[in-house]
Design an enzyme around this catalytic site. Sequence first.
Site, PDB file in Angstrom:
ATOM      1  N   MET A   1     -33.240  20.660  10.335  1.00 47.63           N
ATOM      2  CA  MET A   1     -33.772  19.307  10.523  1.00 47.63           C
ATOM      3  C   MET A   1     -34.452  19.211  11.887  1.00 47.63           C
ATOM      4  O   MET A   1     -34.640  18.108  12.421  1.00 47.63           O
ATOM      5  CB  MET A   1     -32.655  18.270  10.379  1.00 47.63           C
ATOM      6  CG  MET A   1     -32.061  18.271   8.976  1.00 47.63           C
ATOM      7  SD  MET A   1     -31.316  16.705   8.508  1.00 47.63           S
ATOM      8  CE  MET A   1     -30.052  16.559   9.749  1.00 47.63           C
TER       9      MET A   1
ATOM     10  N   LEU B   1     -34.751  22.008  17.502  1.00 44.83           N
ATOM     11  CA  LEU B   1     -34.198  23.369  17.478  1.00 44.83           C
ATOM     12  C   LEU B   1     -33.503  23.743  18.790  1.00 44.83           C
ATOM     13  O   LEU B   1     -33.984  23.426  19.875  1.00 44.83           O
ATOM     14  CB  LEU B   1     -35.324  24.380  17.189  1.00 44.83           C
ATOM     15  CG  LEU B   1     -36.055  24.199  15.855  1.00 44.83           C
ATOM     16  CD1 LEU B   1     -37.080  25.321  15.659  1.00 44.83           C
ATOM     17  CD2 LEU B   1     -35.096  24.149  14.671  1.00 44.83           C
TER      18      LEU B   1
ATOM     19  N   HIS C   1     -29.992  27.339  15.952  1.00 41.04           N
ATOM     20  CA  HIS C   1     -31.054  27.528  14.952  1.00 41.04           C
ATOM     21  C   HIS C   1     -31.777  28.864  15.193  1.00 41.04           C
ATOM     22  O   HIS C   1     -32.069  29.608  14.257  1.00 41.04           O
ATOM     23  CB  HIS C   1     -32.102  26.424  15.048  1.00 41.04           C
ATOM     24  CG  HIS C   1     -31.597  25.034  14.791  1.00 41.04           C
ATOM     25  ND1 HIS C   1     -31.564  24.071  15.767  1.00 41.04           N
ATOM     26  CD2 HIS C   1     -31.120  24.450  13.667  1.00 41.04           C
ATOM     27  CE1 HIS C   1     -31.092  22.941  15.255  1.00 41.04           C
ATOM     28  NE2 HIS C   1     -30.805  23.141  13.990  1.00 41.04           N
TER      29      HIS C   1
ATOM     30  N   GLN D   1     -20.874  22.764   4.358  1.00 37.51           N
ATOM     31  CA  GLN D   1     -22.244  22.838   3.824  1.00 37.51           C
ATOM     32  C   GLN D   1     -22.584  24.258   3.368  1.00 37.51           C
ATOM     33  O   GLN D   1     -23.186  24.462   2.304  1.00 37.51           O
ATOM     34  CB  GLN D   1     -23.224  22.380   4.908  1.00 37.51           C
ATOM     35  CG  GLN D   1     -24.687  22.627   4.591  1.00 37.51           C
ATOM     36  CD  GLN D   1     -25.589  22.084   5.678  1.00 37.51           C
ATOM     37  OE1 GLN D   1     -25.788  20.888   5.768  1.00 37.51           O
ATOM     38  NE2 GLN D   1     -26.135  22.948   6.516  1.00 37.51           N
TER      39      GLN D   1
HETATM   40  P1  AMP Z   1     -29.458  21.243  11.202  1.00 37.07           P
HETATM   41  O1  AMP Z   1     -30.807  21.233  11.816  1.00 37.07           O
HETATM   42  O2  AMP Z   1     -28.410  20.602  12.051  1.00 37.07           O
HETATM   43  O3  AMP Z   1     -29.471  20.730   9.773  1.00 37.07           O
HETATM   44  O4  AMP Z   1     -29.012  22.747  11.103  1.00 37.07           O
HETATM   45  C1  AMP Z   1     -29.824  23.711  10.479  1.00 37.07           C
HETATM   46  C2  AMP Z   1     -29.061  24.991  10.348  1.00 37.07           C
HETATM   47  O5  AMP Z   1     -28.668  25.462  11.631  1.00 37.07           O
HETATM   48  C3  AMP Z   1     -27.770  24.820   9.530  1.00 37.07           C
HETATM   49  O6  AMP Z   1     -27.603  25.961   8.697  1.00 37.07           O
HETATM   50  C4  AMP Z   1     -26.729  24.757  10.604  1.00 37.07           C
HETATM   51  O7  AMP Z   1     -25.448  25.185  10.156  1.00 37.07           O
HETATM   52  C5  AMP Z   1     -27.293  25.719  11.632  1.00 37.07           C
HETATM   53  N1  AMP Z   1     -26.707  25.463  12.946  1.00 37.07           N
HETATM   54  C6  AMP Z   1     -26.615  24.262  13.586  1.00 37.07           C
HETATM   55  N2  AMP Z   1     -25.950  24.415  14.751  1.00 37.07           N
HETATM   56  C7  AMP Z   1     -25.606  25.710  14.856  1.00 37.07           C
HETATM   57  C8  AMP Z   1     -24.899  26.494  15.822  1.00 37.07           C
HETATM   58  N3  AMP Z   1     -24.404  25.951  16.935  1.00 37.07           N
HETATM   59  N4  AMP Z   1     -24.739  27.815  15.585  1.00 37.07           N
HETATM   60  C9  AMP Z   1     -25.229  28.395  14.450  1.00 37.07           C
HETATM   61  N5  AMP Z   1     -25.914  27.713  13.504  1.00 37.07           N
HETATM   62  C10 AMP Z   1     -26.092  26.394  13.697  1.00 37.07           C
END
Ligand code: AMP
Length: 285
Positions: free
Chosen positions: A32, A35, A39, A155
């Site tokens: 989303m 970044l 990410h 998720q």
């Molecule tokens: P989001 O933009 O929050 O929807 O996250 C996008 C992707 O990044 C999802 O698969 C999240 O699980 C992953 N993600 C978010 N935060 C982290 C983190 N701290 N470490 C690893 N992956 C992450």
Amino acid sequence: MAVEIVRSRTGLRDIVAGWRMQGLRVGVVPTMGALHDGHLSLVRAALADTDRVIVTLFVNPKQFNSAADLAAYPRTENEDAAKLEPLGAHVLYVPDGEQMYPPGFATTVSVEGVSEGLCGAHRPGHFDGVSTVVTKLLLQTAGDFAYFGEKDFQQLQLVRRLATDLDIPTQILGCPTIREEDGLALSSRNVQLSAAERAIAPALAQALFAAADRIANGAPVIEEIEKARTRIVAAGYAEVEYLELRGEDDLQPMTALDRNGRLLVAAKLGATRLIDNVPVAYPGD
Ligand code: AMP
């Protein structure tokens, strides 16, 4: 090479079709936006495994259960593109609401079981929104591999379930949570924390790691969970929504460590809701 920004489904389909003709393997990283290094760790994993990487950026209204939360969500497309540039990601796919949910859109993907409890109990409709958009993104990008963070553990398990159940050929891969030095899991929501809240925030991960360690060493599960809850609130969190030990693979509630577990938490720090989870290794019989 510059990351190519693509805004239409048809534009994306043409690009992916061209790659497929050349026999290139495609990796997808759904996000989303806003970044951060969490990410980017997924993007690096995708670049290591595949020939072409698509990062998707869509702030999905269907997965927000509060209009205020949706409005407050950070939107930083230009900075996001700039962060992807040096890594060598190939496409940043940025569909708008109309591309994703055209007039007449009427289908919801809903996953039973794994979506119940934890975040599912506290965010009505959230996982239906996630399931629907992830299904569409996997079909639109047609990747060989898609990368999701363990940070959002429920998720990740939900996406594995729907890909299996709906015969989506994309292989779903989980990647470890990236943390700040003080233990706070990176999250796009961390920018919403005040300086005072940011100082309190690491207490969540610290309480989780301490409880996971003691449970793995034989301490009683229920007592350790109670202690961790107390510790989180004492540090300054307003509310612990849930703190539970669940099975690593099945996400079923556990009251004793009889297999590998996962300790999962959601808590409110001021107006910001943070989630985190850590593994609890079963020492064996
Ligand atoms: P989001 O933009 O929050 O929807 O996250 C996008 C992707 O990044 C999802 O698969 C999240 O699980 C992953 N993600 C978010 N935060 C982290 C983190 N701290 N470490 C690893 N992956 C992450």
